[in-house]
Design a protein around this motif. Sequence first.
Motif, mmCIF file in Angstrom:
data_model
loop_
_atom_site.group_PDB
_atom_site.id
_atom_site.type_symbol
_atom_site.label_atom_id
_atom_site.label_comp_id
_atom_site.label_asym_id
_atom_site.label_seq_id
_atom_site.Cartn_x
_atom_site.Cartn_y
_atom_site.Cartn_z
ATOM 1 N N PHE A 102 -14.043 -14.067 -3.340
ATOM 2 C CA PHE A 102 -12.880 -13.586 -4.071
ATOM 3 C C PHE A 102 -13.227 -13.329 -5.523
ATOM 4 N N THR A 103 -12.368 -12.523 -6.146
ATOM 5 C CA THR A 103 -12.455 -12.279 -7.572
ATOM 6 C C THR A 103 -11.049 -12.103 -8.113
ATOM 7 N N GLN A 104 -10.895 -12.394 -9.390
ATOM 8 C CA GLN A 104 -9.609 -12.227 -10.059
ATOM 9 C C GLN A 104 -9.887 -11.595 -11.414
ATOM 10 N N THR A 105 -9.066 -10.617 -11.786
ATOM 11 C CA THR A 105 -9.309 -9.915 -13.028
ATOM 12 C C THR A 105 -8.012 -9.403 -13.621
ATOM 13 N N LEU A 106 -8.048 -9.068 -14.901
ATOM 14 C CA LEU A 106 -6.922 -8.435 -15.585
ATOM 15 C C LEU A 106 -7.033 -6.929 -15.440
ATOM 16 N N GLY A 107 -5.903 -6.245 -15.368
ATOM 17 C CA GLY A 107 -5.943 -4.799 -15.361
ATOM 18 C C GLY A 107 -4.783 -4.173 -14.633
ATOM 19 N N ASP A 108 -4.852 -2.870 -14.538
ATOM 20 C CA ASP A 108 -3.886 -2.106 -13.762
ATOM 21 C C ASP A 108 -4.247 -2.278 -12.292
ATOM 22 N N PRO A 109 -3.335 -2.786 -11.467
ATOM 23 C CA PRO A 109 -3.696 -3.095 -10.079
ATOM 24 C C PRO A 109 -4.302 -1.920 -9.309
ATOM 25 N N GLY A 110 -3.661 -0.777 -9.308
ATOM 26 C CA GLY A 110 -4.173 0.362 -8.540
ATOM 27 C C GLY A 110 -5.564 0.778 -8.956
ATOM 28 N N LYS A 111 -5.744 0.941 -10.251
ATOM 29 C CA LYS A 111 -7.052 1.361 -10.768
ATOM 30 C C LYS A 111 -8.117 0.303 -10.506
ATOM 31 N N THR A 112 -7.755 -0.956 -10.694
ATOM 32 C CA THR A 112 -8.714 -2.040 -10.490
ATOM 33 C C THR A 112 -9.144 -2.119 -9.027
ATOM 34 N N ILE A 113 -8.202 -1.971 -8.114
ATOM 35 C CA ILE A 113 -8.521 -1.985 -6.682
ATOM 36 C C ILE A 113 -9.498 -0.864 -6.353
ATOM 37 N N CYS A 114 -9.194 0.340 -6.817
ATOM 38 C CA CYS A 114 -10.052 1.496 -6.524
ATOM 39 C C CYS A 114 -11.431 1.348 -7.167
ATOM 40 N N ASN A 115 -11.476 0.851 -8.403
ATOM 41 C CA ASN A 115 -12.764 0.664 -9.077
ATOM 42 C C ASN A 115 -13.626 -0.374 -8.364
ATOM 43 N N LEU A 116 -13.026 -1.487 -7.950
ATOM 44 C CA LEU A 116 -13.807 -2.500 -7.244
ATOM 45 C C LEU A 116 -14.260 -1.982 -5.881
ATOM 46 N N ALA A 117 -13.409 -1.229 -5.212
ATOM 47 C CA ALA A 117 -13.804 -0.649 -3.922
ATOM 48 C C ALA A 117 -15.035 0.232 -4.099
ATOM 49 N N GLN A 118 -15.080 0.963 -5.204
ATOM 50 C CA GLN A 118 -16.227 1.840 -5.490
ATOM 51 C C GLN A 118 -17.480 1.015 -5.794
ATOM 52 N N THR A 119 -17.377 0.068 -6.700
ATOM 53 C CA THR A 119 -18.564 -0.687 -7.122
ATOM 54 C C THR A 119 -19.064 -1.641 -6.038
ATOM 55 N N TRP A 120 -18.165 -2.167 -5.206
ATOM 56 C CA TRP A 120 -18.542 -3.097 -4.142
ATOM 57 C C TRP A 120 -18.922 -2.355 -2.865
ATOM 58 N N SER A 121 -18.740 -1.041 -2.860
ATOM 59 C CA SER A 121 -19.023 -0.186 -1.693
ATOM 60 C C SER A 121 -18.186 -0.581 -0.479
ATOM 61 N N ALA A 122 -16.886 -0.770 -0.708
ATOM 62 C CA ALA A 122 -15.981 -1.131 0.389
ATOM 63 C C ALA A 122 -15.841 0.027 1.369
ATOM 64 N N ASP A 123 -15.719 -0.320 2.641
ATOM 65 C CA ASP A 123 -15.461 0.661 3.688
ATOM 66 C C ASP A 123 -13.968 0.821 3.943
ATOM 67 N N LEU A 124 -13.194 -0.205 3.562
ATOM 68 C CA LEU A 124 -11.761 -0.215 3.812
ATOM 69 C C LEU A 124 -11.080 -1.064 2.751
ATOM 70 N N ILE A 125 -9.911 -0.619 2.331
ATOM 71 C CA ILE A 125 -9.050 -1.404 1.444
ATOM 72 C C ILE A 125 -7.811 -1.772 2.244
ATOM 73 N N VAL A 126 -7.450 -3.053 2.232
ATOM 74 C CA VAL A 126 -6.209 -3.504 2.851
ATOM 75 C C VAL A 126 -5.282 -3.929 1.723
ATOM 76 N N VAL A 127 -4.116 -3.289 1.684
ATOM 77 C CA VAL A 127 -3.159 -3.536 0.608
ATOM 78 C C VAL A 127 -1.755 -3.557 1.192
ATOM 79 N N GLY A 128 -0.877 -4.313 0.561
ATOM 80 C CA GLY A 128 0.504 -4.387 1.020
ATOM 81 C C GLY A 128 1.370 -3.334 0.370
ATOM 82 N N SER A 129 2.542 -3.170 0.945
ATOM 83 C CA SER A 129 3.529 -2.247 0.404
ATOM 84 C C SER A 129 4.845 -2.986 0.253
#
Length: 174
Positions: A102-129
């Motif tokens: 796990f990781t925890q960080t400050l920031g804009d949630p949407g942008k932070t999720i997308c940026n981490l997905a890019q840097t971590w090379s995620a194949d899938l993002i699971v997010v709630g609505s």
Amino acid sequence: MFNKILVAIDRSTASRNVFETAVSLAKTTGASLMLLHVLSSEEKDNLSPSIDPKQEGDRLDSSILEAYDRHWQELERQQQQRLKVMRSLVKAATAVGVNTEFTQTLGDPGKTICNLAQTWSADLIVVGSRGLTGIKEMILGSVSNYVIHHAPCSVFIVHKTNNTSSSLSVNSDF
């Protein structure tokens, strides 16, 4: 199919369903999980006490300093509680055979999720609505909508449900 699944966890009760869905997907595909909690601007604003004793100088009396200290102690307690929840999620996922961190960080949630997905090379993002529509969505914004449109990988949206049954043993303090 999926090797790395990024899971966006917030403090909502819907996060339990997001987490359980992600663990189920990871078990099925043999993927690793990265749990992410983003302290959004709303939470970040709550991290800053309303006064700064360094800037106030001699004008502060003891009652203001005591209030300031109590505020910081409460913020530290909340931070420790968030970390405890994240660690319990990692422990629950690991207990069923899913490699999880796990990781925890400050920031804009949407942008932070997308940026981490890019840097971590995620194949899938699971997010709630949250299920916001119309004016509420325009005013409050939609993290899941942002992620859908900006993610570097596939996105799985978990809609809010009333199902409270759980097959995983997890601390309930989301």
